[in-house]
Design an enzyme around this catalytic site. Structure first.
Site, PDB file in Angstrom:
ATOM      1  N   SER A 116     -42.691  39.111 -26.859  1.00  0.00           N
ATOM      2  CA  SER A 116     -43.428  40.312 -26.503  1.00  0.00           C
ATOM      3  C   SER A 116     -43.228  41.458 -27.493  1.00  0.00           C
ATOM      4  O   SER A 116     -43.508  41.319 -28.673  1.00  0.00           O
ATOM      5  CB  SER A 116     -43.067  40.714 -25.084  1.00  0.00           C
ATOM      6  OG  SER A 116     -43.923  41.709 -24.635  1.00  0.00           O
ATOM      7  N   HIS A 117     -42.666  42.562 -26.990  1.00  0.00           N
ATOM      8  CA  HIS A 117     -42.544  43.765 -27.823  1.00  0.00           C
ATOM      9  C   HIS A 117     -41.261  43.751 -28.654  1.00  0.00           C
ATOM     10  O   HIS A 117     -40.995  44.715 -29.372  1.00  0.00           O
ATOM     11  CB  HIS A 117     -42.552  44.984 -26.911  1.00  0.00           C
ATOM     12  CG  HIS A 117     -41.475  44.917 -25.873  1.00  0.00           C
ATOM     13  ND1 HIS A 117     -41.573  44.084 -24.783  1.00  0.00           N
ATOM     14  CD2 HIS A 117     -40.278  45.516 -25.786  1.00  0.00           C
ATOM     15  CE1 HIS A 117     -40.475  44.180 -24.057  1.00  0.00           C
ATOM     16  NE2 HIS A 117     -39.669  45.047 -24.650  1.00  0.00           N
ATOM     17  N   ASP A 280     -48.967  45.443 -27.914  1.00  0.00           N
ATOM     18  CA  ASP A 280     -47.656  44.956 -28.360  1.00  0.00           C
ATOM     19  C   ASP A 280     -47.753  43.560 -28.983  1.00  0.00           C
ATOM     20  O   ASP A 280     -48.847  43.044 -29.200  1.00  0.00           O
ATOM     21  CB  ASP A 280     -46.657  44.975 -27.191  1.00  0.00           C
ATOM     22  CG  ASP A 280     -46.971  43.927 -26.141  1.00  0.00           C
ATOM     23  OD1 ASP A 280     -48.152  43.573 -25.999  1.00  0.00           O
ATOM     24  OD2 ASP A 280     -46.028  43.450 -25.474  1.00  0.00           O
ATOM     25  N   ASP A 282     -47.444  40.468 -28.027  1.00  0.00           N
ATOM     26  CA  ASP A 282     -48.227  39.396 -27.408  1.00  0.00           C
ATOM     27  C   ASP A 282     -49.498  39.892 -26.716  1.00  0.00           C
ATOM     28  O   ASP A 282     -50.153  39.122 -26.016  1.00  0.00           O
ATOM     29  CB  ASP A 282     -47.353  38.603 -26.431  1.00  0.00           C
ATOM     30  CG  ASP A 282     -46.843  39.462 -25.280  1.00  0.00           C
ATOM     31  OD1 ASP A 282     -46.686  40.680 -25.465  1.00  0.00           O
ATOM     32  OD2 ASP A 282     -46.599  38.921 -24.193  1.00  0.00           O
ATOM     33  N   ASP A 284     -50.149  42.115 -24.287  1.00  0.00           N
ATOM     34  CA  ASP A 284     -50.304  42.416 -22.860  1.00  0.00           C
ATOM     35  C   ASP A 284     -50.083  43.891 -22.530  1.00  0.00           C
ATOM     36  O   ASP A 284     -50.421  44.333 -21.445  1.00  0.00           O
ATOM     37  CB  ASP A 284     -49.427  41.505 -21.978  1.00  0.00           C
ATOM     38  CG  ASP A 284     -47.964  41.529 -22.347  1.00  0.00           C
ATOM     39  OD1 ASP A 284     -47.584  42.270 -23.275  1.00  0.00           O
ATOM     40  OD2 ASP A 284     -47.183  40.795 -21.694  1.00  0.00           O
ATOM     41  N   ARG A 285     -49.532  44.657 -23.472  1.00  0.00           N
ATOM     42  CA  ARG A 285     -49.307  46.084 -23.174  1.00  0.00           C
ATOM     43  C   ARG A 285     -50.396  46.946 -23.796  1.00  0.00           C
ATOM     44  O   ARG A 285     -51.096  46.514 -24.704  1.00  0.00           O
ATOM     45  CB  ARG A 285     -47.954  46.526 -23.738  1.00  0.00           C
ATOM     46  CG  ARG A 285     -46.799  45.810 -23.090  1.00  0.00           C
ATOM     47  CD  ARG A 285     -45.492  46.432 -23.538  1.00  0.00           C
ATOM     48  NE  ARG A 285     -44.391  45.755 -22.884  1.00  0.00           N
ATOM     49  CZ  ARG A 285     -43.191  46.282 -22.697  1.00  0.00           C
ATOM     50  NH1 ARG A 285     -42.931  47.501 -23.136  1.00  0.00           N
ATOM     51  NH2 ARG A 285     -42.246  45.600 -22.100  1.00  0.00           N
ATOM     52  N   LYS A 379     -50.685  41.123 -17.570  1.00  0.00           N
ATOM     53  CA  LYS A 379     -51.196  42.417 -17.980  1.00  0.00           C
ATOM     54  C   LYS A 379     -51.991  42.215 -19.264  1.00  0.00           C
ATOM     55  O   LYS A 379     -51.807  41.225 -19.959  1.00  0.00           O
ATOM     56  CB  LYS A 379     -50.063  43.424 -18.157  1.00  0.00           C
ATOM     57  CG  LYS A 379     -48.905  42.998 -19.042  1.00  0.00           C
ATOM     58  CD  LYS A 379     -47.771  44.005 -18.922  1.00  0.00           C
ATOM     59  CE  LYS A 379     -46.609  43.694 -19.855  1.00  0.00           C
ATOM     60  NZ  LYS A 379     -45.563  42.884 -19.208  1.00  0.00           N
TER      61      LYS A 379
HETATM   62  C1  VG1 Z   1     -39.651  45.225 -19.564  1.00  0.00           C
HETATM   63  C2  VG1 Z   1     -40.447  46.225 -18.752  1.00  0.00           C
HETATM   64  C3  VG1 Z   1     -41.176  45.512 -17.644  1.00  0.00           C
HETATM   65  C4  VG1 Z   1     -42.032  44.392 -18.227  1.00  0.00           C
HETATM   66  C5  VG1 Z   1     -41.186  43.466 -19.076  1.00  0.00           C
HETATM   67  C6  VG1 Z   1     -42.001  42.427 -19.792  1.00  0.00           C
HETATM   68  O1  VG1 Z   1     -38.681  44.623 -18.751  1.00  0.00           O
HETATM   69  O2  VG1 Z   1     -39.622  47.229 -18.237  1.00  0.00           O
HETATM   70  O3  VG1 Z   1     -41.952  46.434 -16.937  1.00  0.00           O
HETATM   71  O4  VG1 Z   1     -42.629  43.654 -17.200  1.00  0.00           O
HETATM   72  O5  VG1 Z   1     -40.504  44.225 -20.071  1.00  0.00           O
HETATM   73  O6  VG1 Z   1     -42.977  43.020 -20.611  1.00  0.00           O
HETATM   74  P1  VG1 Z   1     -37.138  45.098 -18.748  1.00  0.00           P
HETATM   75  O7  VG1 Z   1     -36.440  44.130 -17.854  1.00  0.00           O
HETATM   76  O8  VG1 Z   1     -36.675  45.056 -20.175  1.00  0.00           O
HETATM   77  O9  VG1 Z   1     -37.138  46.493 -18.230  1.00  0.00           O
HETATM   78  V1  VG1 Z   1     -43.511  42.245 -21.993  1.00  0.00           V
HETATM   79  O10 VG1 Z   1     -44.778  43.090 -22.651  1.00  0.00           O
HETATM   80  O11 VG1 Z   1     -42.072  42.339 -22.902  1.00  0.00           O
HETATM   81  O12 VG1 Z   1     -43.878  40.715 -21.493  1.00  0.00           O
HETATM   82 CO    CO Z   2     -45.750  41.999 -24.065  1.00  0.00          CO
END
Ligand code: VG1
Ligand code: CO
Length: 546
Positions: A116-117, A280, A282, A284-285, A379
């Protein structure tokens, strides 16, 4: 076809309760690390009749190790008896596009390769997660089963086949499994065309509506090019950093105000485009910035819910909304006005799946820049931009006018998230434990001049299947509705990250212009005192403020 049986042993590090696995690339690439996870997933989800008629969707965000990982997944899937694999060309599938492909092609599920990010490259992170047949992240029942399998795995089934050419669209065979390399963008673009009025958007753009979209050298580039520039006719150059790169160009593909600061700066200029957005790693954000105004994700969710009826897919209204617990209550006020239910779930998209599947909600979102709807089970960054564009075009107002109008009508939930990153894990856990023990004694007392109405460790009972998820964040709720929430991140790969979420509601136009950090200054101080933050972590300031 000769199936190779590779003896293996459990590899620690697969945390129960998390929807996938995120680790440094070096850990993933070492030995059987990735293969163990993939085999554990298949062991956990194998239907009684085997995988014979089943389709597996495979794709990722293009980060370093993506291409090799896909070959590993394909061989293990073939050896485990899958009938067919649908693989995004060049290994590309954004997370929402993977969700779309799983649903459209009635797949058994999918493996999405992404962290992801998190940053990429040889020194960066890699990740993998399993999405089920509804296109959404596996629910806890499945992730717990995957974890259990990963603790008793002793054998990996794979094949000795040459690498599949994933650069060429078309079908090939790996053992007895059919591998179809598909256009990663086509199904997704078709879905967006069905949700939004592309003709109206094209006309608005031709009429002068200006957009800038930063794909951050991550997976949304091809999707954004296809949709914003090709379909909607935005000028070439609308999409910035639109080529996915294995190391994201050396940047951190997190569309927040730190890593997308250049976009914020650009949007604060007087001649800025109407809408600035980013996504981001992948896809989704979403980050949404209007000319001269940043829209906090919690507010964006509320504004989208209030205006969704302006896009064809939501013309008849929405069934309900959901937000993660730490997300501000801005959307609750919209739901109340629309007279639809509003659900409060734990952090993570997997908790929205049942509500979406049951038709109880149409829109949902998280404070961490995730917004989505019932069109997929993830998302969706590009979708959020299209919905914002649709609203701007239909209302013929600027983002700033829409936001100010919203706050005037509903009041404003001043909201901030403070992240303390790279903490010593033991220290962060001690802080949470101490605070957790303090909570039951807090109700009825007052701190920083505010009375505390309740304080607890958030626990969620899924309204659809009754499953219970405990320890989802410590929350302190004040008598005036203000809140402070504490949780440890489940997605980081270095030490621990403490997230502190702070919120206060204010009605009345006089305060609308106030700076968020200033509006929350006393609660921010309280958040640090209550958790004895400095004492436990030695930190004076958060690393990231959103
Ligand atoms: C974070 C965010 C959460 C989101 C998750 C995955 O998790 O706070 O809201 O669903 O990332 O997003 P955490 O446990 O680090 O707070 V993504 O775009 O990384 O799939
Ligand atoms: Co993501």
């Amino acid at each position: 076809m000769t199936i190779k049986h590779i003896a293996t042993s459990p590899i620690p590090g697969m945390k129960p309760g998390t929807s996938g696995l995120r680790k440094k690339v070096i850990e993933f690439a070492a030995g059987n690390y990735l293969a163990n996870f993939v085999q554990s997933v298949f062991n956990a989800v194998r239907p009684p009749q085997g995988f014979g008629g089943c389709t597996l969707v495979v794709g990722g965000d293009g980060r370093y190790f993506n291409a090799e990982a896909i070959q590993t997944v394909i061989r293990i899937a073939a050896a485990n008896g899958f009938g067919r694999a649908l693989v995004g060309q060049d290994g590309i599938l954004s997370t929402p596009a993977a969700s779309c492909v799983i649903r459209k092609h009635n797949a058994f599920g999918g493996l999405i390769l992404s962290a992801s990010h998190n940053p990429g490259g040889p020194d960066g992170d890699f990740g993998i997660k399993f999405n089920a047949a509804n296109g959404g992240p596996a629910p806890e029942k499945i992730t717990d089963a995957i974890h259990a399998e990963s603790m008793r795995i002793d054998e990996i089934l794979t094949l000795n086949t040459p690498a599949v050419d994933i650069g060429r669209i078309g079908s090939q065979r790996v053992g007895e499994m059919l591998v179809e390399v598909i256009d990663p963008v086509a199904d997704y673009v078709e879905l967006m065309r069905n949700l939004f009025d592309f003709n109206a958007l094209r006309a608005a753009i031709a009429g002068g509506l200006r957009l800038t979209f930063d794909a951050m050298h991550a997976v949304t580039g091809p999707y954004a090019h296809a949709i914003f520039e090709c379909e909607l006719g935005a000028p070439a150059g609308t999409v910035k950093n639109g080529t996915p790169l294995p190391d994201f160009g050396g940047h951190h593909p997190d569309p927040n105000l730190v890593h997308a600061k250049h976009l914020l700066d650009l949007m604060m200029a007087p001649d800025a485009p109407d809408l600035g957005a980013a996504s981001d790693g992948d896809g989704d954000r979403n980050l949404i910035i209007g000319r001269g105004i940043f829209i906090p994700p919690s507010d964006s969710l509320a504004m989208l819910a209030a205006n969704a009826h302006l896009a064809p897919a939501y013309r008849n209204g929405i069934a309900g909304v959901a937000r993660s617990m730490p997300t501000s209550a801005a959307v609750d006020r919209v739901a109340a006005r629309l007279e639809v239910p509003c659900f409060e779930t734990p952090t993570g998209w997997k908790f929205f799946g049942n509500l979406l599947d049951a038709g109880r909600i149409t829109l949902c979102g998280e404070e961490s820049a995730g917004t989505g709807s019932n069109h997929v089970r993830e998302k969706d960054g590009v979708w959020a931009v299209l919905l914002w564009l649709s609203i701007i075009a239909a209302r013929r107002q600027s983002v700033a006018e829409i936001a100010r109008g919203h706050w005037a009508a509903y009041g404003r939930n001043y909201y901030t998230r403070h992240d303390y990153e790279g903490l010593d894990t033991a220290a962060a856990q001690a802080l949470m434990k101490t605070l957790g023990e303090l909570l039951p004694r807090l109700a009825g007392t007052s701190v920083g001049g505010r009375g505390i109405a309740m304080a607890d460790d958030f626990s969620y009972t899924d309204p659809v299947d009754g499953s219970v998820s405990q320890n989802q964040g410590l929350r302190v709720i004040f008598e005036d509705g203000a809140r402070i929430v504490y949780r440890l991140s489940g997605t980081g790969t270095t030490g621990a990250t403490l997230r502190v979420y702070i919120e206060r509601y204010e009605a009345g136009p006089a305060l609308l212009a106030q700076d968020t950090q200033a509006a929350l200054a006393d609660l921010i101080a309280t958040s640090r005192d209550l958790a004895r933050l400095n004492e436990f972590t030695g930190r004076e300031h958060p690393d990231v403020i959103t």
